[in-house]
Design an enzyme around this catalytic site. Structure first.
Site, PDB file in Angstrom:
ATOM      1  CB  ILE A  91      -0.735  -0.022   1.304  1.00 57.39           C
ATOM      2  CG1 ILE A  91      -2.038  -1.264   1.051  1.00 57.39           C
ATOM      3  CG2 ILE A  91      -1.630   1.154   1.216  1.00 57.39           C
ATOM      4  CD1 ILE A  91      -1.979  -1.406   2.897  1.00 57.39           C
ATOM      5  CB  CYS A  92       1.375   3.526  -1.819  1.00 54.82           C
ATOM      6  SG  CYS A  92       2.439   5.562  -2.380  1.00 54.82           S
ATOM      7  CG  LEU A  93      -2.493   5.709   3.603  1.00 56.38           C
ATOM      8  CD1 LEU A  93      -3.155   6.851   3.102  1.00 56.38           C
ATOM      9  CD2 LEU A  93      -2.932   4.602   4.505  1.00 56.38           C
TER      10      LEU A  93
END
Length: 199
Positions: A91-93
């Site tokens: 996840i890119c967060l």
């Protein structure tokens, strides 16, 4: 696991289980092997998104250095989303990386992930192919994400023409997920997907 991490995550775990907001948002969390260093989360796809009606399982690992470092979270359920890898579930967060603060909690993480599902950030993608489709072919993106939700997250909406194309590639001897990934990345062109797979 360090005592501070354990006592903190125990408290947060209880908070999530008792939270009405979390229950209303159709989010769940449970322990894996009665061990507070690994949790399993489940997020329901937000309404009015291609993920609606789907159930997405998360792997949540709590580091020794929690809460000074963020939990390591990834999707175990396959998902077609610009900020989540369609291959690994990474996840890119920002709050799971450099924008994490010790005041944040498990509840913050789960609600932020559900919000990310409803409002992708295609300019900071984890999956460039999905992000490009999201920006350039929004209808194709919605149909593909809906199809993945139906197949991997028990979503209610099927996309029959996509199913037929996956079957054609399966009949050629390709594994179902390999076929689906190739078609999804090739705008559902059977010809391009076949070239890619045989290439």
């Amino acid at each position: 696991m360090a005592n501070i991490a354990i006592s903190r995550i125990k408290r947060e775990f209880k908070e999530v289980i008792k939270s009405e907001e979390i229950a209303k948002s159709m989010i769940k969390v449970e322990l894996v092997n009665d061990n507070y260093s690994q949790l399993r989360g489940e997020i329901s796809g937000p309404p009015d998104t291609p993920y609606e009606g789907g159930h997405f399982v998360l792997d949540i690992k709590i580091p020794e250095t929690y809460p000074f470092n963020p939990p390591k979270v990834r999707f175990l359920t396959r998902i077609w989303h610009p900020n989540i890898s369609s291959v690994t579930g990474a996840i890119c967060l920002d709050i799971l990386k450099d924008q994490w603060a010790a005041a944040m909690t498990l509840r913050t993480v789960l609600l932020s992930l559900q919000a990310l599902m409803a409002a992708a950030e295609p300019d900071d993608p984890q999956d460039a192919v999905v992000a490009r489709q999201y920006k350039e072919r929004p209808d194709m993106f919605r149909n593909t994400a809906t199809h993945w939700t139906n197949k991997y997250a028990s979503g209610p909406k099927a996309v029959p023409e996509f199913d037929e194309k996956v079957c054609k590639l399966r009949d050629m001897g390709f594994e179902e997920h390999t076929a689906r990934s190739a078609l999804s990345s090739c705008e559902w062109s059977l010809e391009k997907a076949t070239e890619t797979l045989f290439g």
